[in-house]
Design an enzyme around this catalytic site. Structure first.
Site, PDB file in Angstrom:
ATOM      1  N   SER A 266      11.890 -25.276  52.622  1.00 34.74           N
ATOM      2  CA  SER A 266      10.816 -26.208  52.036  1.00 34.74           C
ATOM      3  C   SER A 266      10.737 -25.499  50.346  1.00 34.74           C
ATOM      4  O   SER A 266      11.293 -24.376  50.092  1.00 34.74           O
ATOM      5  CB  SER A 266       9.573 -25.731  52.616  1.00 34.74           C
ATOM      6  OG  SER A 266       8.495 -26.438  51.909  1.00 34.74           O
TER       7      SER A 266
ATOM      8  N   ILE B 276      10.328 -24.287  46.662  1.00 36.03           N
ATOM      9  CA  ILE B 276      11.539 -23.666  45.687  1.00 36.03           C
ATOM     10  C   ILE B 276      12.756 -23.102  46.224  1.00 36.03           C
ATOM     11  O   ILE B 276      13.785 -23.040  45.874  1.00 36.03           O
ATOM     12  CB  ILE B 276      10.863 -22.639  44.728  1.00 36.03           C
ATOM     13  CG1 ILE B 276      10.380 -21.375  45.506  1.00 36.03           C
ATOM     14  CG2 ILE B 276       9.875 -23.338  44.060  1.00 36.03           C
ATOM     15  CD1 ILE B 276      10.013 -20.247  44.552  1.00 36.03           C
TER      16      ILE B 276
ATOM     17  N   SER C 119       4.038 -13.198  42.697  1.00 35.08           N
ATOM     18  CA  SER C 119       2.925 -14.256  42.323  1.00 35.08           C
ATOM     19  C   SER C 119       2.115 -13.570  41.074  1.00 35.08           C
ATOM     20  O   SER C 119       1.773 -12.192  41.394  1.00 35.08           O
ATOM     21  CB  SER C 119       2.137 -14.578  43.264  1.00 35.08           C
ATOM     22  OG  SER C 119       1.232 -15.553  42.652  1.00 35.08           O
TER      23      SER C 119
ATOM     24  N   TYR D  84      -4.105 -13.336  50.021  1.00 37.30           N
ATOM     25  CA  TYR D  84      -2.813 -13.713  49.628  1.00 37.30           C
ATOM     26  C   TYR D  84      -2.404 -12.729  48.403  1.00 37.30           C
ATOM     27  O   TYR D  84      -1.340 -12.269  48.206  1.00 37.30           O
ATOM     28  CB  TYR D  84      -2.923 -15.114  49.331  1.00 37.30           C
ATOM     29  CG  TYR D  84      -1.770 -15.814  48.671  1.00 37.30           C
ATOM     30  CD1 TYR D  84      -0.649 -15.984  49.357  1.00 37.30           C
ATOM     31  CD2 TYR D  84      -1.763 -16.242  47.405  1.00 37.30           C
ATOM     32  CE1 TYR D  84       0.821 -16.304  48.785  1.00 37.30           C
ATOM     33  CE2 TYR D  84      -0.548 -16.549  46.601  1.00 37.30           C
ATOM     34  CZ  TYR D  84       0.731 -16.747  47.310  1.00 37.30           C
ATOM     35  OH  TYR D  84       1.675 -17.346  46.839  1.00 37.30           O
TER      36      TYR D  84
ATOM     37  N   LYS E 154       0.816 -10.207  47.805  1.00 42.61           N
ATOM     38  CA  LYS E 154       1.537 -10.375  46.624  1.00 42.61           C
ATOM     39  C   LYS E 154       1.676  -9.166  45.678  1.00 42.61           C
ATOM     40  O   LYS E 154       2.730  -8.999  45.226  1.00 42.61           O
ATOM     41  CB  LYS E 154       1.388 -11.600  45.653  1.00 42.61           C
ATOM     42  CG  LYS E 154       1.715 -12.873  46.450  1.00 42.61           C
ATOM     43  CD  LYS E 154       3.058 -13.157  46.846  1.00 42.61           C
ATOM     44  CE  LYS E 154       3.536 -14.084  47.910  1.00 42.61           C
ATOM     45  NZ  LYS E 154       4.989 -14.392  47.926  1.00 42.61           N
TER      46      LYS E 154
ATOM     47  N   SER F  42       2.955 -28.815  44.126  1.00 41.14           N
ATOM     48  CA  SER F  42       3.761 -29.655  44.975  1.00 41.14           C
ATOM     49  C   SER F  42       4.423 -29.246  46.185  1.00 41.14           C
ATOM     50  O   SER F  42       5.209 -29.798  46.918  1.00 41.14           O
ATOM     51  CB  SER F  42       4.937 -30.313  44.059  1.00 41.14           C
ATOM     52  OG  SER F  42       5.769 -29.560  43.527  1.00 41.14           O
TER      53      SER F  42
HETATM   54  N1  LIG Z   1       3.631 -22.557  45.192  1.00 41.10           N
HETATM   55  C1  LIG Z   1       3.096 -21.887  44.223  1.00 41.10           C
HETATM   56  O1  LIG Z   1       2.410 -22.123  43.440  1.00 41.10           O
HETATM   57  C2  LIG Z   1       3.689 -20.254  44.175  1.00 41.10           C
HETATM   58  C3  LIG Z   1       2.978 -19.484  43.364  1.00 41.10           C
HETATM   59  C4  LIG Z   1       3.456 -18.131  43.276  1.00 41.10           C
HETATM   60  C5  LIG Z   1       4.358 -17.572  44.310  1.00 41.10           C
HETATM   61  N2  LIG Z   1       4.682 -18.438  45.256  1.00 41.10           N
HETATM   62  C6  LIG Z   1       5.643 -17.931  46.360  1.00 41.10           C
HETATM   63  O2  LIG Z   1       6.887 -18.789  46.353  1.00 41.10           O
HETATM   64  C7  LIG Z   1       7.503 -18.544  47.822  1.00 41.10           C
HETATM   65  C8  LIG Z   1       7.815 -19.966  48.287  1.00 41.10           C
HETATM   66  O3  LIG Z   1       6.709 -20.927  48.556  1.00 41.10           O
HETATM   67  P1  LIG Z   1       6.607 -22.405  48.092  1.00 41.10           P
HETATM   68  O4  LIG Z   1       5.845 -22.505  47.061  1.00 41.10           O
HETATM   69  O5  LIG Z   1       7.961 -22.918  48.031  1.00 41.10           O
HETATM   70  O6  LIG Z   1       6.161 -22.819  49.520  1.00 41.10           O
HETATM   71  P2  LIG Z   1       6.461 -23.762  50.828  1.00 41.10           P
HETATM   72  O7  LIG Z   1       6.904 -24.934  50.633  1.00 41.10           O
HETATM   73  O8  LIG Z   1       5.471 -23.472  51.834  1.00 41.10           O
HETATM   74  O9  LIG Z   1       7.707 -22.632  51.377  1.00 41.10           O
HETATM   75  C9  LIG Z   1       7.703 -21.537  52.313  1.00 41.10           C
HETATM   76  C10 LIG Z   1       8.828 -21.124  52.998  1.00 41.10           C
HETATM   77  O10 LIG Z   1       8.511 -19.980  53.593  1.00 41.10           O
HETATM   78  C11 LIG Z   1       8.957 -20.094  54.902  1.00 41.10           C
HETATM   79  N3  LIG Z   1       7.868 -19.226  55.847  1.00 41.10           N
HETATM   80  C12 LIG Z   1       6.421 -19.486  55.866  1.00 41.10           C
HETATM   81  N4  LIG Z   1       6.110 -18.568  56.811  1.00 41.10           N
HETATM   82  C13 LIG Z   1       7.488 -18.159  57.524  1.00 41.10           C
HETATM   83  C14 LIG Z   1       7.412 -17.413  58.772  1.00 41.10           C
HETATM   84  N5  LIG Z   1       6.362 -16.852  59.439  1.00 41.10           N
HETATM   85  N6  LIG Z   1       8.447 -17.245  59.150  1.00 41.10           N
HETATM   86  C15 LIG Z   1       9.522 -17.648  58.578  1.00 41.10           C
HETATM   87  N7  LIG Z   1       9.632 -18.513  57.297  1.00 41.10           N
HETATM   88  C16 LIG Z   1       8.262 -18.728  57.031  1.00 41.10           C
HETATM   89  C17 LIG Z   1       8.447 -21.538  55.294  1.00 41.10           C
HETATM   90  O11 LIG Z   1       9.247 -22.125  56.274  1.00 41.10           O
HETATM   91  P3  LIG Z   1       8.791 -23.318  57.235  1.00 41.10           P
HETATM   92  O12 LIG Z   1       9.843 -24.287  57.015  1.00 41.10           O
HETATM   93  O13 LIG Z   1       9.233 -22.770  58.420  1.00 41.10           O
HETATM   94  O14 LIG Z   1       7.350 -23.492  57.203  1.00 41.10           O
HETATM   95  C18 LIG Z   1       9.292 -22.075  53.889  1.00 41.10           C
HETATM   96  O15 LIG Z   1      10.581 -22.421  54.095  1.00 41.10           O
HETATM   97  C19 LIG Z   1       6.040 -17.916  48.672  1.00 41.10           C
HETATM   98  O16 LIG Z   1       6.740 -16.452  48.861  1.00 41.10           O
HETATM   99  C20 LIG Z   1       5.209 -18.164  47.862  1.00 41.10           C
HETATM  100  O17 LIG Z   1       4.073 -17.278  48.015  1.00 41.10           O
HETATM  101  C21 LIG Z   1       4.378 -20.071  45.319  1.00 41.10           C
END
Ligand SMILES: NC(=O)c1ccc[n+]([C@@H]2O[C@H](COP(=O)([O-])OP(=O)(O)OC[C@H]3O[C@@H](n4cnc5c(N)ncnc54)[C@H](OP(=O)(O)O)[C@@H]3O)[C@@H](O)[C@H]2O)c1
Length: 280
Positions: A8, A10, A132, A157, A161, A192
């Site tokens: 999912s 990034i 983050s 959270y 981080k 998004s």
């Molecule tokens: N979005 C933002 O604004 C933002 C900002 C700073 C940092 N980040 C960081 O960027 C990274 C990617 O997040 P994203 O924003 O792309 O969100 P996302 O679309 O929710 O992607 C999160 C990914 O982590 C996986 N995941 C979550 N819990 C898990 C678990 N217990 N076991 C295995 N896999 C798990 C999810 O797998 P499933 O498909 O199985 O759910 C998904 O593939 C994260 O570390 C997040 O903290 C995001």
């Protein structure tokens, strides 16, 4: 390479991009259906995406995943800890650990420990952690790292981080004199993605609205590009212990860089996952 959270957001875009550049990417996620769709959507490519279904919340499943990866791949030249979540309500894993801390920090700590030999075999190798900038809101509450009282989802959270950055910096120091680098990055605020899927509907509505307002936040593609850069750019095969944001290499908070904090977190983490803290 191994990339967690590739089903999912990034991570999905980054996995696809890295495979298109010729890499074999072992993607870790919880959901078999999302994993199957990813594999189906991204073939044929120059490289290869292979899905390994695992919930990173519990230590037994992280250890089983490590065994599966050790049995499948002779060398791992990059280990990307990108999986992450933000849990609106406090809950504990089967190990009795607060969920956000377990998935965002302890799983990378334990998985790196378990895959160390394969990184050494493949060296030069890289460990990359998705952190983050929200870590700047947090300080370590070593008396209650898992928010057993006064749970606040945003603080939990942010502290998780902060822990990922402190872990990366400590790992980089401990990898000194090896050919393994450890770096982390802030992908940007990316409204998004599915990160806030667990939040109340009004928060999700605000975040969704932010996703369509021009000028607010970062796109998933940009966030994925930052991840890919840490994996592929020659400079990050040499530079280690870096924190990268949209402005390039940046200093994280002093709370993250503090050697005492890093050491203390390392030892507590080792205790929680039951490994000898004297590693690598
Ligand atoms: N979005 C933002 O604004 C933002 C900002 C700073 C940092 N980040 C960081 O960027 C990274 C990617 O997040 P994203 O924003 O792309 O969100 P996302 O679309 O929710 O992607 C999160 C990914 O982590 C996986 N995941 C979550 N819990 C898990 C678990 N217990 N076991 C295995 N896999 C798990 C999810 O797998 P499933 O498909 O199985 O759910 C998904 O593939 C994260 O570390 C997040 O903290 C995001």
């Amino acid at each position: 390479m191994v990339l967690t959270g590739g089903t999912s957001g990034i991570g999905r875009i980054a996995a696809t991009e890295l495979a298109a550049q010729g890499a074999t990417v072992a993607v870790i996620g919880r959901d078999q259906r999302r994993g199957d769709t990813l594999v189906a959507d991204t073939t044929p490519l120059d490289g290869d995406i292979r899905f390994h279904q695992t919930d990173l919340a519990t230590q037994t499943t992280v250890r089983s995943l490590a065994t599966e990866l050790l049995n499948t791949y002779d060398g791992i030249d990059a280990l990307v800890h990108n999986a992450g979540l933000s849990s609106h309500r406090r809950s504990e894993t089967g190990d009795g650990v607060e969920l956000t801390f377990a998935v965002n920090h302890l799983a990378p700590y334990l998985l790196t420990h378990e895959l160390l030999d394969r990184l050494r075999t493949a060296a030069p190798a890289r460990v990359v952690v998705t952190a983050s900038d929200i870590h700047r809101r947090a300080t370590f509450n070593f008396d209650d790292l898992q928010f057993s009282s006064d749970y606040d989802p945003l603080q939990a959270y942010a502290q998780s981080k902060l822990a990922t950055i402190a872990f990366t910096l400590e790992l980089a120091d401990r990898f000194e004199d090896t050919e393994i680098t450890a770096n982390c990055f802030h992908p940007g605020f990316i409204p998004s993605t599915n990160l806030f899927r667990d939040a109340p509907i009004w928060i999700r509505a605000m975040i969704r609205a932010a996703a369509i307002i021009p000028g607010i936040g970062t796109t998933q593609q940009e966030g994925a590009q930052r991840l890919c850069k840490l994996i592929t750019a020659p400079e990050f095969g040499k530079k280690t212990g870096m924190y990268v944001t949209g402005d390039g290499i940046t200093s994280p908070s002093t709370e993250a860089t503090d050697p005492e904090n890093r050491q203390r977190l390392w030892e507590i983490s080792a205790g929680l996952v039951d490994v000898d803290p004297d590693w690598p």
